[in-house]
Design a protein around this motif. Structure first.
Motif, PDB file in Angstrom:
ATOM      1  N   LEU A 191       0.873  -1.314  -0.065  1.00 37.64           N
ATOM      2  CA  LEU A 191       0.099  -0.130  -0.095  1.00 37.64           C
ATOM      3  C   LEU A 191       0.876   1.342  -0.013  1.00 37.64           C
ATOM      4  CD1 LEU A 191      -2.592  -0.929   2.738  1.00 37.64           C
ATOM      5  CD2 LEU A 191      -2.946  -1.302   0.332  1.00 37.64           C
ATOM      6  N   LEU A 275      -6.740   2.520 -11.670  1.00 42.45           N
ATOM      7  CA  LEU A 275      -7.984   2.751 -10.819  1.00 42.45           C
ATOM      8  C   LEU A 275      -7.516   2.646  -9.680  1.00 42.45           C
ATOM      9  CD1 LEU A 275     -11.253   0.604 -10.794  1.00 42.45           C
ATOM     10  CD2 LEU A 275     -10.242   1.188  -8.606  1.00 42.45           C
ATOM     11  N   GLY A 277      -8.882   4.125  -6.431  1.00 44.24           N
ATOM     12  CA  GLY A 277      -9.789   4.326  -5.270  1.00 44.24           C
ATOM     13  C   GLY A 277      -9.712   5.468  -4.430  1.00 44.24           C
ATOM     14  N   SER A 278     -10.512   5.612  -3.379  1.00 45.22           N
ATOM     15  CA  SER A 278     -10.474   6.894  -2.783  1.00 45.22           C
ATOM     16  C   SER A 278      -9.303   7.349  -1.951  1.00 45.22           C
ATOM     17  CB  SER A 278     -11.899   6.826  -1.740  1.00 45.22           C
ATOM     18  OG  SER A 278     -11.456   5.916  -0.725  1.00 45.22           O
ATOM     19  N   ARG A 279      -8.446   6.064  -1.487  1.00 46.09           N
ATOM     20  CA  ARG A 279      -7.346   6.662  -0.872  1.00 46.09           C
ATOM     21  C   ARG A 279      -5.964   6.074  -1.612  1.00 46.09           C
ATOM     22  NH1 ARG A 279      -8.393   6.308   5.660  1.00 46.09           N
ATOM     23  NH2 ARG A 279     -10.023   7.812   5.560  1.00 46.09           N
ATOM     24  N   PHE A 281      -5.593   2.984  -2.391  1.00 44.47           N
ATOM     25  CA  PHE A 281      -5.299   1.618  -1.854  1.00 44.47           C
ATOM     26  C   PHE A 281      -5.940   0.370  -2.832  1.00 44.47           C
ATOM     27  CE2 PHE A 281      -4.582   3.490   2.597  1.00 44.47           C
ATOM     28  CZ  PHE A 281      -3.274   3.913   2.228  1.00 44.47           C
ATOM     29  N   GLY A 282      -6.435   0.953  -3.884  1.00 45.46           N
ATOM     30  CA  GLY A 282      -7.165  -0.291  -4.586  1.00 45.46           C
ATOM     31  C   GLY A 282      -6.073  -1.280  -5.101  1.00 45.46           C
ATOM     32  N   GLY A 283      -6.642  -2.449  -5.792  1.00 45.87           N
ATOM     33  CA  GLY A 283      -5.586  -3.470  -6.516  1.00 45.87           C
ATOM     34  C   GLY A 283      -4.944  -4.475  -5.523  1.00 45.87           C
ATOM     35  N   GLU A 284      -5.484  -4.321  -4.458  1.00 50.26           N
ATOM     36  CA  GLU A 284      -5.061  -5.572  -3.270  1.00 50.26           C
ATOM     37  C   GLU A 284      -5.473  -6.720  -3.496  1.00 50.26           C
ATOM     38  OE1 GLU A 284      -2.628  -5.380  -1.340  1.00 50.26           O
ATOM     39  OE2 GLU A 284      -2.067  -3.389  -2.147  1.00 50.26           O
ATOM     40  N   ARG A 300      -3.631 -12.603   8.041  1.00 49.40           N
ATOM     41  CA  ARG A 300      -4.837 -13.230   8.015  1.00 49.40           C
ATOM     42  C   ARG A 300      -4.634 -14.794   7.220  1.00 49.40           C
ATOM     43  NH1 ARG A 300      -4.204  -8.208   6.215  1.00 49.40           N
ATOM     44  NH2 ARG A 300      -5.362  -6.659   7.371  1.00 49.40           N
TER      45      ARG A 300
ATOM     46  N   ASN B 370     -10.909  -4.510  -1.042  1.00 47.73           N
ATOM     47  CA  ASN B 370      -9.324  -4.613  -1.242  1.00 47.73           C
ATOM     48  C   ASN B 370      -8.990  -4.127  -2.572  1.00 47.73           C
ATOM     49  OD1 ASN B 370      -7.938  -5.474   1.017  1.00 47.73           O
ATOM     50  ND2 ASN B 370      -9.018  -7.568   1.076  1.00 47.73           N
ATOM     51  N   LEU B 372     -10.965  -2.280  -5.000  1.00 49.79           N
ATOM     52  CA  LEU B 372     -11.469  -0.844  -5.593  1.00 49.79           C
ATOM     53  C   LEU B 372     -11.114   0.183  -4.747  1.00 49.79           C
ATOM     54  CD1 LEU B 372     -14.629  -2.098  -7.219  1.00 49.79           C
ATOM     55  CD2 LEU B 372     -12.607  -1.850  -8.202  1.00 49.79           C
ATOM     56  N   ASN B 373     -10.981  -0.063  -3.351  1.00 46.14           N
ATOM     57  CA  ASN B 373     -10.936   0.965  -2.133  1.00 46.14           C
ATOM     58  C   ASN B 373     -11.864   2.050  -2.567  1.00 46.14           C
ATOM     59  OD1 ASN B 373      -8.441   3.574  -1.631  1.00 46.14           O
ATOM     60  ND2 ASN B 373      -9.662   2.472  -0.146  1.00 46.14           N
ATOM     61  N   PRO B 374     -13.379   1.613  -2.363  1.00 46.61           N
ATOM     62  CA  PRO B 374     -14.381   2.839  -2.619  1.00 46.61           C
ATOM     63  C   PRO B 374     -14.482   3.537  -1.391  1.00 46.61           C
ATOM     64  CG  PRO B 374     -15.550   0.482  -2.032  1.00 46.61           C
ATOM     65  CD  PRO B 374     -13.805   0.397  -2.200  1.00 46.61           C
ATOM     66  N   ARG B 375     -15.158   4.796  -1.068  1.00 51.16           N
ATOM     67  CA  ARG B 375     -15.471   5.584  -0.051  1.00 51.16           C
ATOM     68  C   ARG B 375     -16.575   4.975   0.629  1.00 51.16           C
ATOM     69  NH1 ARG B 375     -15.767   7.418   3.639  1.00 51.16           N
ATOM     70  NH2 ARG B 375     -15.695   9.400   4.602  1.00 51.16           N
ATOM     71  N   ASP B 399     -13.311  -5.558   8.604  1.00 56.63           N
ATOM     72  CA  ASP B 399     -12.074  -5.210   9.410  1.00 56.63           C
ATOM     73  C   ASP B 399     -11.011  -6.219   9.325  1.00 56.63           C
ATOM     74  OD1 ASP B 399     -13.253  -2.594   9.755  1.00 56.63           O
ATOM     75  OD2 ASP B 399     -14.171  -3.390  11.721  1.00 56.63           O
ATOM     76  N   VAL B 402      -9.943  -6.432   5.208  1.00 58.12           N
ATOM     77  CA  VAL B 402      -9.446  -5.397   4.447  1.00 58.12           C
ATOM     78  C   VAL B 402      -7.844  -5.218   4.572  1.00 58.12           C
ATOM     79  CG1 VAL B 402      -9.735  -3.154   3.644  1.00 58.12           C
ATOM     80  CG2 VAL B 402     -11.610  -4.580   3.926  1.00 58.12           C
ATOM     81  N   ILE B 403      -6.945  -5.191   3.649  1.00 57.33           N
ATOM     82  CA  ILE B 403      -5.667  -4.835   4.132  1.00 57.33           C
ATOM     83  C   ILE B 403      -5.094  -3.418   4.406  1.00 57.33           C
ATOM     84  CG2 ILE B 403      -4.682  -4.969   1.890  1.00 57.33           C
ATOM     85  CD1 ILE B 403      -2.305  -6.333   2.853  1.00 57.33           C
ATOM     86  N   ALA B 404      -5.962  -2.445   3.856  1.00 65.18           N
ATOM     87  CA  ALA B 404      -5.808  -1.206   4.159  1.00 65.18           C
ATOM     88  C   ALA B 404      -6.018  -0.824   5.451  1.00 65.18           C
ATOM     89  CB  ALA B 404      -6.219  -0.258   3.009  1.00 65.18           C
ATOM     90  N   PRO B 405      -5.241   0.388   5.978  1.00 61.42           N
ATOM     91  CA  PRO B 405      -5.839   0.589   7.412  1.00 61.42           C
ATOM     92  C   PRO B 405      -7.102   1.383   7.527  1.00 61.42           C
ATOM     93  CG  PRO B 405      -3.781   1.894   6.712  1.00 61.42           C
ATOM     94  CD  PRO B 405      -4.052   0.822   5.728  1.00 61.42           C
ATOM     95  N   ASP B 406      -7.996   1.194   8.655  1.00 61.35           N
ATOM     96  CA  ASP B 406      -9.027   1.984   8.608  1.00 61.35           C
ATOM     97  C   ASP B 406     -10.048   1.718   7.521  1.00 61.35           C
ATOM     98  OD1 ASP B 406     -10.980   3.776   9.531  1.00 61.35           O
ATOM     99  OD2 ASP B 406     -10.146   5.359   8.542  1.00 61.35           O
ATOM    100  N   GLY B 408      -9.283   1.160   4.573  1.00 61.64           N
ATOM    101  CA  GLY B 408      -9.165   2.365   3.431  1.00 61.64           C
ATOM    102  C   GLY B 408     -10.144   3.586   3.408  1.00 61.64           C
ATOM    103  N   GLY B 409     -10.679   3.776   4.712  1.00 60.59           N
ATOM    104  CA  GLY B 409     -11.760   4.923   4.502  1.00 60.59           C
ATOM    105  C   GLY B 409     -13.165   4.522   4.216  1.00 60.59           C
TER     106      GLY B 409
END
Lengths: 454, 454
Positions: A191, A275, A277-279, A281-284, A300, B370, B372-375, B399, B402-406, B408-409
């Motif tokens: 990320l 693409l 995403g909002s922060r 962090f997409g593509g994981e 995990r 993971n 698309l990291n949508p809002r 929770d 999802v690998i992004a913290p929080d 990914g918002g």
């Protein structure tokens, strides 16, 4: 405005060369006078050159033709991965000027308490946040808001120093002599907060909250290179950019690139743009849950990369060559090469393991195809040498799990860019930034050399 | 050009009303003379009106203010699902003019050999392509290139006839009197080739290769309504459009809407526009493989909708109310209502089943987050009444996975639009087509009524 029009003309010459000023005016919608003035600027800066008169077949008065000038600039892309660092430099046409790969154990670097047992333990998410080593160096940026950034910074520091050295060596390389370097990009498997230049979390490197851009800039400053634009991005995003610009399916607008390393990441292009995403962090794709086990490097269970990542593969195909604990450093390439050898020899266990991994990969890719309906999915990195055995079970699972007829028209293929894709993509992203006016033009040439015909 | 400038002015008035012609010129970059001419046109067609002088607080000479005229047009959205048909009409401001829901067993309609056992058998993909009923009506379009389109067409025909009747009833409704209808949109749960107006595959309706737009147009022609623009699209895409335009998280640019019916579909917005993929088949979250079983309506195993779709849920929560075989028709709403009642009463089996379904939903949503990291992710349809029990286990799995913290918002919430979302979104898509010049203006008003102040 002028910056963006300069980019407009640069792109028009890129896409239509050889072409006349009148052709550029027709394509861009700018007036001929404006085009002439902008072309003069681009020639003064060494980005466009005149190539002589138009060929015979054209009607009307022969005009002087324009093309990109590939001699002036270089763009440098780096990639850091768990077992190597890569550097690629390209010219304005994105032709490769140099390419080097350096074995480097980025995942283990800076971790003095290294042992298989200790490292295995450290791979739980909770353990990652703890200080792990008495020898960990203090972080010069301890204000960063992470639980304990010291150990993460200590692990990232040797790789960053090696990256800075690679930049210095590359800029001094005779293959780049006389060129202005546009900027440096760094691809990281994890990320990445690209606008901030921070590696938020790279589980396989065990970096988190690491301000890579600032740290690299500080090291380059000491070498008098601190003013170079620096771009930090996710390796899969940059791999997708490379495929879009120079892969064998270049210009496919809806394209997914999968990194095939210890980690698996997806770079997703929609209408030719990443693409994010909002922060960002997409593509994981590596951590989409597919099963209840085994444990993944992220802490995990049942993630795609724990089932079909290169480490998961070689642990089953060449268990005699792979010790307990994470597979990093030069061992990755060695183990992949041995896997290929045994698969070619028809080793039943190896073929079975590759078939299983390819099947899991197909289930992961099916998810992407069901959600995004891309035109192409490209398997990169170490998936390329393993593709003859991974692709058949992968496409069989795709056919079984994609609901759209004919896989929604999606083609799955091995990348032709190999382990340099992400570095190449980063260099291409810098050229694109010049084309779109987000990077300034290089300084003007001395008057005597500007725009001469070779 | 004039069409697209008319749309530009219409959007400027929409976003800035009340506003003067000078305001519109400033926002659009058009000259004041051009704006005045375009506004005159929009007033003549009944889309814009003058609202009187500017309020006192404004400096300078008071100008006449403009606003949208909500009295002139209506846009009609339909939705077909396994257990109901919906119709919604909105005005130019997308305010609801009327909304009706009609119970209708679209999945069973036209299938004269209906029995639980026979229908269960028919749900394998292979069986779907076979002629199933001696009473199946011949398809008027037997040239369609599907293995056997007759039975699919026979199943789709009664729903199409009911849709046509709904359109006729809606257009005759006093609530729409005096309005010009912009067009009709139809939302369908399945793969839709929107440019062709063809339902490629809707497993839960058991429709495939059905030319819905042409068939509906033929039926409307008979009623003298054949000239109306007709739009056919996937229900989840249109639900996402509705959320973006009028949901409680409206204008969230990176947003995912999940339909919560017997099927689960995802509408994905990237920068406010639907992500369709290369053939328009994106968003098929319902068939991402999460487990090895149970069997799904699509013929595969372990798909998300077989684990967390409304049918999977009510089969566990109210088994006494649900016979063997597919749950369709009015039984769906009845079973969901009974589930809610028993969950409120604290029935342990019901709470356990909802917790499991919510957990699977969370694993499916984690995959989307993971990748698309949508809002925001919005749960629609029958997930809305079940949300108090589905959301906690869903967010817990999110929770965890999802690998992004929080996350990914990303915010996960129940939709506030309920079962009318897709129909509303279709109507909104028609208004958007007018705004962007893809639909022509309605005919001019008679001169005496144009642009009068109410």
């Amino acid at each position: 405005m002028r910056e963006s029009n300069l980019g407009l003309v640069l792109r028009a010459v890129r896409e239509n060369a050889p072409c006349s000023r009148a052709d550029v005016a027709a394509v861009t919608g700018l007036t001929k006078a404006t085009v002439s003035s902008l072309v003069a600027d681009l020639m003064a800066h060494g980005l466009v050159r005149e190539t002589g008169a138009a060929p015979e077949r054209r009607v009307g008065r022969p005009g002087v033709m324009l093309a990109l000038d590939g001699r002036r600039i270089a763009a440098v892309g780096l990639e850091v991965n768990v077992d190597y660092l890569t550097v690629v430099a390209v010219d304005l046409m994105e032709r490769e000027l140099l390419s080097r790969q350096v074995p480097f154990d980025a995942g283990a670097a800076g971790d003095s308490s290294r042992s298989a047992a200790a490292r295995d333990d450290s791979r739980s998410a909770a353990a990652r946040a703890e200080p792990r080593s008495a020898a960990a160096r203090p972080d010069p940026r301890s204000a960063a808001a992470r639980p304990d950034p010291r150990s993460a910074a200590a692990r990232a520091e040797p790789a960053t120093e090696r990256l800075a050295a690679l930049v210095r060596e590359t800029l001094a390389d005779p293959l780049l002599s006389g060129r202005t370097v546009l900027g440096i990009s760094v691809a990281v498997p994890g990320l990445v907060d690209s606008p901030a230049g921070v590696v938020t979390d790279a589980p396989n490197l065990r970096w988190s909250g690491f301000p890579l851009r600032d740290r690299l800039r500080a090291l380059l400053d000491a070498a008098g290179l601190g003013a170079l634009p620096l771009l930090v991005d996710n390796d899969a995003n940059l791999g997708a950019v490379a495929e879009y610009r120079s892969g064998h399916l270049a210009h496919t607008p809806d394209l997914v690139y999968l990194t095939g390393e210890v980690g698996i990441g997806a770079g997703v292009l929609v209408n030719g743009r990443p693409l994010r995403g909002s922060r960002g962090f997409g593509g994981e794709i590596g951590h989409i849950p597919l099963a209840r086990r085994p444990r993944c490097g992220c802490g995990r269970y049942g993630c795609l990369e724990a089932l079909a990542g290169v480490q998961a593969i070689v642990r089953r195909t060449v268990p005699d060559l792979v010790p307990a604990g994470p597979v990093t450093g030069s061992l990755v390439a060695t183990a992949v090469a041995a896997t290929v050898e045994r698969a070619r020899a028809g080793d039943a266990d190896v073929l079975h393991a590759l078939s299983r991994a390819g099947g899991w990969l197909g289930r992961g890719v099916a998810t992407v195809v069901n959600l995004l309906n891309p035109r192409a999915v490209l398997l990169g990195g170490y998936f390329v040498p393993l593709a003859p055995w991974l692709l058949p079970p992968c496409t069989a699972e795709l056919d079984a799990h994609v609901i759209a007829p004919d896989r929604g028209g999606c083609q799955v293929a091995a990348s032709t860019l190999g382990l340099t894709a992400a570095a190449r993509g980063g260099a291409a992203a810098l050229v694109d930034a010049l084309d779109t006016g987000r990077l300034p033009l290089p300084p003007p040439l001395p008057p005597t050399t500007a725009g001469t015909t070779p």
